[in-house]
Design a protein around this motif. Structure first.
Motif, PDB file in Angstrom:
ATOM      1  N   ASP A 119     -29.701 -27.326 -32.813  1.00 57.19           N
ATOM      2  CA  ASP A 119     -29.140 -26.652 -32.109  1.00 57.19           C
ATOM      3  C   ASP A 119     -28.169 -26.670 -31.335  1.00 57.19           C
ATOM      4  OD1 ASP A 119     -32.021 -25.891 -31.251  1.00 57.19           O
ATOM      5  OD2 ASP A 119     -32.584 -27.535 -30.962  1.00 57.19           O
TER       6      ASP A 119
ATOM      7  N   GLN B  82     -26.382 -23.149 -31.279  1.00 54.17           N
ATOM      8  CA  GLN B  82     -25.581 -23.070 -29.676  1.00 54.17           C
ATOM      9  C   GLN B  82     -24.307 -22.085 -29.711  1.00 54.17           C
ATOM     10  OE1 GLN B  82     -27.462 -22.702 -26.840  1.00 54.17           O
ATOM     11  NE2 GLN B  82     -28.647 -20.866 -28.567  1.00 54.17           N
TER      12      GLN B  82
ATOM     13  N   TRP C 203     -30.147 -24.937 -23.250  1.00 50.96           N
ATOM     14  CA  TRP C 203     -31.509 -24.466 -24.286  1.00 50.96           C
ATOM     15  C   TRP C 203     -31.099 -26.225 -24.597  1.00 50.96           C
ATOM     16  CZ3 TRP C 203     -35.471 -22.942 -25.456  1.00 50.96           C
ATOM     17  CH2 TRP C 203     -35.372 -22.994 -26.882  1.00 50.96           C
TER      18      TRP C 203
ATOM     19  N   GLN D 232     -34.058 -28.307 -25.120  1.00 50.18           N
ATOM     20  CA  GLN D 232     -34.721 -28.623 -26.432  1.00 50.18           C
ATOM     21  C   GLN D 232     -34.537 -30.703 -26.534  1.00 50.18           C
ATOM     22  OE1 GLN D 232     -36.336 -26.876 -27.930  1.00 50.18           O
ATOM     23  NE2 GLN D 232     -35.239 -26.909 -29.896  1.00 50.18           N
TER      24      GLN D 232
END
Ligand SMILES: Cc1cc2nc3c(=O)[nH]c(=O)nc-3n(C[C@H](O)[C@H](O)[C@H](O)COP(=O)(O)OP(=O)(O)OC[C@H]3O[C@@H](n4cnc5c(N)ncnc54)[C@H](O)[C@@H]3O)c2cc1C
Length: 458
Positions: free
Chosen positions: A116, A120, A301, A305
């Motif tokens: 992630d 990202q 995000w 997460q």
């Protein structure tokens, strides 16, 4: 194990060979589920693919039981074995992103958090799970789903290729054009076919913030809310994912103090489209019956997460059971409510993801994950702290699971505990199972990789 063999191994690899009582041994053998305190005879903490190859060859040639640790998160505890060889991939955690070509390469021991944070940087994501300290390895090989799967597919649906060390000690690539049977098998068949040292995933453009958050409903209105929820979420476009969690309320600022520690119904969601449109779609949930609080808003995000991480930290005792649900009938809801009221600890959760969307439009036998068409999953997350509560907690989970069996169809292999060989088959349809056995015979005929939800070559 002969000392000279061990010495040769140590000098052949870049990573570490650890024996009991050596520095790092206890840290390495620790896994997420505190129920398991297994002690391998030997741990090889690998640094690269060649190390993994040497480890596989060493384990096989010395007749050692082999376990493979990716993120160490599997609730069945299969990452670690007693008296055998544990191959620890945790140092192989590099993630590289090619934002222009839209793919990410991920080493076999990386955690979701690493994927992630790296993707990202370019506003990208790989569809995966919802707890950031889960391993990419185990999650992907079983299927891998989370908040953006309805839109972009399971993790396996975004897998382009994988580098694998086989039981024979060969390093091979698997993709749609190379070793395609192996590529099919690793997309749902778990760690049965070799050790994946590198995954290559397609990435999805989602931006860095998403409309998301939990809406919180009163437990006393659970039945009424779920009767609404079961139909409403199934009408949503793929951009919207709405799940349901029954648990004791964490002390979140948007939940009134008097409800902290009380049973509530959490309705977490993620919307991947225009925020204003998403808000309109969430409004009926807020308006249905009484809403205790809402954390809905634009969230980074990476933050979203990891929003649930704190509820499932490492070390607690866990026994998880699961099955896919064909629906949420009134009888099923009654059963869920009954077991919510008898949870053995305040840490337990009844977790009900909504599936469907993009994954269900892929043919059942296109990968080794066939149960793509059931709308909901029931996860019985049984968590507690004291060994003296084991019997009670295990019994509750088993009774709850049996009491909801009549509403189920199949199970996700990654949510199985140690439930026996017959139960592993329920993760697959008969044709998929037969094909998996054929692949196992070809790629691991002696069942070297058997510390897993095992597909025996016999
Ligand atoms: C708190 C929690 C949250 C979860 N949330 C989700 C979720 O949102 N979505 C979802 O799909 N699943 C979820 N899961 C299930 C998760 O996918 C499985 O537990 C998965 O096995 C974890 O992978 P791991 O690498 O951390 O596990 P490990 O325990 O390290 O490995 C499990 C097994 O996978 C195999 N394995 C691992 N890595 C490799 C590799 N590189 N090569 C070959 N074999 C390997 C081995 O057979 C090993 O025994 C969750 C589990 C937990 C406990």
């Amino acid at each position: 194990m002969k000392t000279e063999n061990l010495n040769a191994l140590k000098s052949a690899i870049q990573g570490r060979v650890m024996l009991p009582d050596e520095t790092g041994y206890d840290e390495s053998r620790a896994i997420w589920n505190g129920m398991f305190d297994r002690k391998p005879a030997l741990i090889i903490r690998c640094s690269n693919t060649k190390d993994v190859q040497a480890a596989v060859n060493f384990g096989r040639d010395n007749n050692l039981l082999i376990s493979v640790k990716g993120g160490g998160h599997n609730s069945a505890g299969t990452a670690v074995c007693d008296d055998g060889l544990m191959i620890d991939l945790s140092q192989m955690n590099e993630v590289k992103v090619d934002a222009e070509k839209n793919f990410a390469t991920v080493q076999g021991g990386a955690l979701l958090s690493a994927v992630d944070s790296e993707t990202q940087k370019s506003g990208l994501a790989v569809p995966s799970g919802i707890i950031s300290h889960t391993g990419v390895g185990g999650l992907t090989l079983g299927g891998g789903f989370g908040w953006i799967s309805r839109k972009f597919g399971f993790s396996i649906d975004n897998l382009i290729s994988a580098e694998i060390v086989t039981a024979a000690g060969n390093i091979v690539n698997a993709s749609a054009t190379e070793n395609d049977d192996l590529f099919w098998a690793i997309r749902g068949g778990g760690g049965n076919f070799g050790i994946v040292t590198n995954f290559k995933f397609k990435t999805a453009k989602i931006g860095t913030e998403v409309l998301s958050g939990p809406v919180v409903k009163k437990f006393e209105n659970m039945k009424d809310y779920m009767q609404f929820h079961r139909d409403y979420v199934r009408k949503m476009p793929d951009e919207m994912t709405i799940w349901l969690v029954v648990r004791h309320a964490p002390p979140l600022p948007f939940i009134p103090n008097e409800f902290h520690g009380k049973l509530v119904v959490l309705v977490p969601f993620v919307w991947l489209g225009d925020p204003e449109q998403g808000k309109k779609l969430i409004q009926p949930i807020l308006d249905h019956g009484e809403t205790l609080g809402s954390g809905a808003g634009m969230h980074p995000w990476v933050g979203w997460q990891s929003a649930f991480d704190g509820l499932v930290p490492h070390g607690a005792r866990n026994y998880w059971k699961s099955h896919h649900l064909t629906g949420l009938s009134d009888e099923c809801i009654d059963r869920l409510r009954e077991y919510a009221l008898t949870m053995p600890s305040d840490e337990c959760e009844i977790f009900i993801p909504h599936m469907e969307g993009a994954p269900s439009r892929i043919a059942a036998n296109a990968t080794a994950f066939p149960h793509r068409n059931t709308p909901f999953v029931l996860n019985i997350h049984t968590r507690w702290q004291k060994a003296s509560d084991d019997k009670m907690a295990l019994q509750w989970a088993r009774d709850f699971h049996s009491a909801t069996k009549e509403f189920s169809q199949g199970v996700y292999v990654n949510f199985l505990s140690d439930e026996g060989a017959g139960r592993v088959r329920e993760a697959y349809t008969p044709d998929v199972w037969d094909k998996l056995v054929r692949c196992k015979k070809k790629w691991d005929p002696n069942n070297l990789f058997r510390m897993n939800q095992n597909i025996s070559p016999d």
